[in-house]
Design a protein around this motif. Structure first.
Motif, PDB file in Angstrom:
ATOM      1  N   LEU A 196      87.538  50.276 -15.043  1.00 30.39           N
ATOM      2  CA  LEU A 196      87.813  50.463 -16.471  1.00 30.39           C
ATOM      3  C   LEU A 196      89.167  49.882 -16.853  1.00 30.39           C
ATOM      4  O   LEU A 196      89.310  49.246 -17.904  1.00 30.39           O
ATOM      5  CB  LEU A 196      87.762  51.954 -16.811  1.00 30.39           C
ATOM      6  CG  LEU A 196      86.381  52.603 -16.863  1.00 30.39           C
ATOM      7  CD1 LEU A 196      86.504  54.114 -16.985  1.00 30.39           C
ATOM      8  CD2 LEU A 196      85.580  52.044 -18.029  1.00 30.39           C
ATOM      9  N   ILE A 197      90.164  50.101 -16.001  1.00 31.69           N
ATOM     10  CA  ILE A 197      91.494  49.552 -16.285  1.00 31.69           C
ATOM     11  C   ILE A 197      91.461  48.033 -16.276  1.00 31.69           C
ATOM     12  O   ILE A 197      92.047  47.373 -17.153  1.00 31.69           O
ATOM     13  CB  ILE A 197      92.513  50.103 -15.275  1.00 31.69           C
ATOM     14  CG1 ILE A 197      92.687  51.618 -15.469  1.00 31.69           C
ATOM     15  CG2 ILE A 197      93.852  49.397 -15.418  1.00 31.69           C
ATOM     16  CD1 ILE A 197      93.574  52.270 -14.435  1.00 31.69           C
ATOM     17  N   LEU A 198      90.780  47.453 -15.285  1.00 29.14           N
ATOM     18  CA  LEU A 198      90.666  45.992 -15.234  1.00 29.14           C
ATOM     19  C   LEU A 198      89.916  45.464 -16.452  1.00 29.14           C
ATOM     20  O   LEU A 198      90.279  44.423 -17.016  1.00 29.14           O
ATOM     21  CB  LEU A 198      89.951  45.572 -13.951  1.00 29.14           C
ATOM     22  CG  LEU A 198      90.725  45.783 -12.642  1.00 29.14           C
ATOM     23  CD1 LEU A 198      89.856  45.409 -11.446  1.00 29.14           C
ATOM     24  CD2 LEU A 198      92.010  44.953 -12.639  1.00 29.14           C
ATOM     25  N   THR A 199      88.864  46.174 -16.868  1.00 28.03           N
ATOM     26  CA  THR A 199      88.111  45.750 -18.049  1.00 28.03           C
ATOM     27  C   THR A 199      88.985  45.787 -19.291  1.00 28.03           C
ATOM     28  O   THR A 199      88.938  44.877 -20.129  1.00 28.03           O
ATOM     29  CB  THR A 199      86.886  46.652 -18.238  1.00 28.03           C
ATOM     30  OG1 THR A 199      86.056  46.576 -17.074  1.00 28.03           O
ATOM     31  CG2 THR A 199      86.084  46.223 -19.460  1.00 28.03           C
ATOM     32  N   MET A 238      86.185  59.294  -4.725  1.00 26.47           N
ATOM     33  CA  MET A 238      86.244  57.860  -4.459  1.00 26.47           C
ATOM     34  C   MET A 238      85.466  57.078  -5.512  1.00 26.47           C
ATOM     35  O   MET A 238      85.931  56.045  -6.003  1.00 26.47           O
ATOM     36  CB  MET A 238      85.686  57.574  -3.065  1.00 26.47           C
ATOM     37  CG  MET A 238      86.601  57.984  -1.929  1.00 26.47           C
ATOM     38  SD  MET A 238      88.109  56.976  -1.855  1.00 26.47           S
ATOM     39  CE  MET A 238      87.424  55.380  -1.409  1.00 26.47           C
ATOM     40  N   ALA A 239      84.288  57.590  -5.874  1.00 31.40           N
ATOM     41  CA  ALA A 239      83.505  56.925  -6.920  1.00 31.40           C
ATOM     42  C   ALA A 239      84.241  56.943  -8.246  1.00 31.40           C
ATOM     43  O   ALA A 239      84.277  55.942  -8.975  1.00 31.40           O
ATOM     44  CB  ALA A 239      82.137  57.600  -7.054  1.00 31.40           C
ATOM     45  N   GLY A 240      84.856  58.089  -8.582  1.00 32.21           N
ATOM     46  CA  GLY A 240      85.635  58.151  -9.807  1.00 32.21           C
ATOM     47  C   GLY A 240      86.813  57.203  -9.796  1.00 32.21           C
ATOM     48  O   GLY A 240      87.117  56.568 -10.817  1.00 32.21           O
ATOM     49  N   GLY A 241      87.487  57.078  -8.653  1.00 26.44           N
ATOM     50  CA  GLY A 241      88.610  56.150  -8.555  1.00 26.44           C
ATOM     51  C   GLY A 241      88.182  54.707  -8.739  1.00 26.44           C
ATOM     52  O   GLY A 241      88.874  53.921  -9.400  1.00 26.44           O
ATOM     53  N   VAL A 242      87.030  54.344  -8.149  1.00 21.59           N
ATOM     54  CA  VAL A 242      86.527  52.973  -8.311  1.00 21.59           C
ATOM     55  C   VAL A 242      86.206  52.686  -9.777  1.00 21.59           C
ATOM     56  O   VAL A 242      86.554  51.624 -10.317  1.00 21.59           O
ATOM     57  CB  VAL A 242      85.280  52.756  -7.426  1.00 21.59           C
ATOM     58  CG1 VAL A 242      84.622  51.416  -7.739  1.00 21.59           C
ATOM     59  CG2 VAL A 242      85.666  52.812  -5.955  1.00 21.59           C
ATOM     60  N   LEU A 245      86.725  63.385 -12.075  1.00 27.98           N
ATOM     61  CA  LEU A 245      86.453  63.349 -10.638  1.00 27.98           C
ATOM     62  C   LEU A 245      87.679  62.900  -9.851  1.00 27.98           C
ATOM     63  O   LEU A 245      87.991  63.456  -8.791  1.00 27.98           O
ATOM     64  CB  LEU A 245      85.280  62.413 -10.360  1.00 27.98           C
ATOM     65  CG  LEU A 245      83.893  62.882 -10.809  1.00 27.98           C
ATOM     66  CD1 LEU A 245      82.858  61.776 -10.577  1.00 27.98           C
ATOM     67  CD2 LEU A 245      83.487  64.149 -10.086  1.00 27.98           C
ATOM     68  N   LEU A 246      88.389  61.909 -10.382  1.00 26.00           N
ATOM     69  CA  LEU A 246      89.604  61.438  -9.715  1.00 26.00           C
ATOM     70  C   LEU A 246      90.656  62.540  -9.694  1.00 26.00           C
ATOM     71  O   LEU A 246      91.323  62.750  -8.668  1.00 26.00           O
ATOM     72  CB  LEU A 246      90.136  60.202 -10.442  1.00 26.00           C
ATOM     73  CG  LEU A 246      91.465  59.624  -9.916  1.00 26.00           C
ATOM     74  CD1 LEU A 246      91.318  59.170  -8.473  1.00 26.00           C
ATOM     75  CD2 LEU A 246      91.921  58.466 -10.795  1.00 26.00           C
ATOM     76  N   GLY A 247      90.832  63.243 -10.802  1.00 27.03           N
ATOM     77  CA  GLY A 247      91.813  64.317 -10.843  1.00 27.03           C
ATOM     78  C   GLY A 247      91.482  65.449  -9.892  1.00 27.03           C
ATOM     79  O   GLY A 247      92.368  65.979  -9.198  1.00 27.03           O
ATOM     80  N   ASP A 248      90.207  65.838  -9.818  1.00 26.97           N
ATOM     81  CA  ASP A 248      89.802  66.895  -8.883  1.00 26.97           C
ATOM     82  C   ASP A 248      90.031  66.465  -7.435  1.00 26.97           C
ATOM     83  O   ASP A 248      90.469  67.265  -6.598  1.00 26.97           O
ATOM     84  CB  ASP A 248      88.330  67.244  -9.096  1.00 26.97           C
ATOM     85  CG  ASP A 248      88.099  67.991 -10.403  1.00 26.97           C
ATOM     86  OD1 ASP A 248      89.076  68.556 -10.933  1.00 26.97           O
ATOM     87  OD2 ASP A 248      86.956  67.993 -10.898  1.00 26.97           O
ATOM     88  N   GLY A 249      89.725  65.203  -7.137  1.00 29.39           N
ATOM     89  CA  GLY A 249      89.946  64.708  -5.778  1.00 29.39           C
ATOM     90  C   GLY A 249      91.413  64.672  -5.413  1.00 29.39           C
ATOM     91  O   GLY A 249      91.792  65.026  -4.282  1.00 29.39           O
ATOM     92  N   LEU A 250      92.264  64.252  -6.338  1.00 31.24           N
ATOM     93  CA  LEU A 250      93.706  64.242  -6.069  1.00 31.24           C
ATOM     94  C   LEU A 250      94.243  65.656  -5.878  1.00 31.24           C
ATOM     95  O   LEU A 250      95.105  65.898  -5.035  1.00 31.24           O
ATOM     96  CB  LEU A 250      94.435  63.555  -7.215  1.00 31.24           C
ATOM     97  CG  LEU A 250      94.282  62.033  -7.312  1.00 31.24           C
ATOM     98  CD1 LEU A 250      94.983  61.507  -8.560  1.00 31.24           C
ATOM     99  CD2 LEU A 250      94.847  61.345  -6.074  1.00 31.24           C
ATOM    100  N   ARG A 251      93.745  66.585  -6.671  1.00 31.54           N
ATOM    101  CA  ARG A 251      94.194  67.971  -6.524  1.00 31.54           C
ATOM    102  C   ARG A 251      93.863  68.508  -5.135  1.00 31.54           C
ATOM    103  O   ARG A 251      94.705  69.164  -4.502  1.00 31.54           O
ATOM    104  CB  ARG A 251      93.529  68.825  -7.600  1.00 31.54           C
ATOM    105  CG  ARG A 251      93.935  70.308  -7.544  1.00 31.54           C
ATOM    106  CD  ARG A 251      93.102  71.099  -8.512  1.00 31.54           C
ATOM    107  NE  ARG A 251      91.673  70.965  -8.212  1.00 31.54           N
ATOM    108  CZ  ARG A 251      90.707  71.289  -9.036  1.00 31.54           C
ATOM    109  NH1 ARG A 251      90.991  71.726 -10.241  1.00 31.54           N
ATOM    110  NH2 ARG A 251      89.438  71.138  -8.678  1.00 31.54           N
TER     111      ARG A 251
END
Length: 330
Positions: free
Chosen positions: A55-58, A46-50, A316-322
């Motif tokens: 980053l994308i918005l920036t 969740m932290a990685g997704g946030v 972190l986002l990739g590991d969480g999605l997996r």
């Protein structure tokens, strides 16, 4: 003659127990909802997704943010640099309210503005090359795994050939040779297009092998045999039966491939064959910081931390999605 068994309470009146069963029906959960529930339990993901969303918005809003704050990534501020030591005036690289990340040695350019400017360059190259490699890899992997035979042998040998290329040396030679103007493009547009092509085109065998292995397993499942028995042909089975079941591994691998491509772009810029100055890029800033590290250590720390945080967030986002998309997970 046996005596009748006396029962009391709920055992005597099962209808009393079931009386309220219909008041609130059990609600079924879709696969997406189950995955989202699992994903929410992973605090790191969740932290990685946030961080990824920020980053994308920036990156998307980097130009408006610079205009709003009155920042210019290429503006020289010689009055903020010591003329003798060529180091930023003040402590910690000249960090102040007007320059929250300090200024560059020698030139006095605002580091915060250059980090903003470099964010969209790094993400455009990383996302663009990832999409290119995913599209090519998925198509080649699905076709090889589904049709098998000589088609599988030909595509597999093609993958082995691409994997045998020394990618870094090949990328350096192509990026160095395509300078000035080519294919109707020039300047920054040409550099970004070349980086996307080089990184994406020569990285597709990695995801192609994963998709091929998954397809070999899926093509023997019952739902594929059922589609064949109903008269479905190859293209229908590929796009309507196999691809929907490959979305999860493709999505996970893509999120893990993006940080790899960010590092690759930074490496090429660090070697001087990526994004050309004065355009800001995180790898280019690290290149300049190598010679000025003793003058101002913060000049190396800030772009290095930007790359580190971005790569860590995507991992972190990739590991969480997996974990969330794993059907065997709990």
């Amino acid at each position: 003659m046996t005596a009748p068994i006396e029962t009391t309470g709920a055992d005597a009146r099962p209808e009393a127990v079931l009386e309220g069963a219909g008041r609130k029906e059990i609600e079924g959960r879709s696969l997406g909802r189950i995955a989202w529930t699992r994903f929410k339990r992973d605090k790191g993901a969740m932290a990685g997704g946030v961080v990824v969303v920020l980053l994308i918005l920036t990156a998307v809003l980097s130009k408006p943010i610079q205009a709003l704050l009155g920042l210019d990534p290429n503006a020289f501020n010689q009055d903020l640099v010591d003329p003798v030591m060529l180091a930023p005036k003040g402590d910690f690289g000249g960090i102040s309210w007007d320059h929250p990340f300090g200024v560059e040695p020698q030139t006095g350019r605002d580091i915060f503005a250059r980090i903003l400017e470099g964010s969209w360059v790094s993400l455009v190259v990383a996302v663009g090359s990832t999409l290119l490699s995913v599209v090519i890899g998925v198509v080649m992997g699905v076709v090889a795994g589904f049709y098998g035979g000589w088609v599988d042998s030909f595509i597999s040998r093609m993958m082995d050939t691409f994997l045998a290329f020394p990618l870094l040396l090949f990328a350096i030679s192509i990026s160095a040779s395509l300078q000035g103007e080519a294919f109707g493009m020039e300047g920054l547009t040409l550099r970004i297009a070349v980086l996307i092509f080089v990184i994406g085109f020569f990285s597709w065998p990695y995801i192609g092998r994963i998709v091929r292995a998954q397809t070999l397993s899926l093509r023997e499942r019952e739902f594929v045999e059922a589609a064949r028995s109903l008269g479905a042909r190859g293209p229908f089975i590929l796009f309507r039966e196999l691809l929907p079941n490959l979305i999860a591994p493709i999505l996970v691998y893509a999120t893990l491939l993006i940080p790899t491509n960010i590092l690759f772009e930074a490496s090429l810029s660090f070697l001087g064959v990526g994004i050309a100055p004065p355009q800001a890029s995180w790898g280019g800033m690290l290149t300049q910081a190598v010679d000025l590290y003793e003058v101002d250590p913060m000049f190396m720390v800030i772009p290095g931390m930007a790359i580190f945080v971005t790569v860590l967030a995507f991992n972190l986002l990739g590991d969480g999605l997996r974990d969330a998309l794993d059907p065997r997970g709990k």
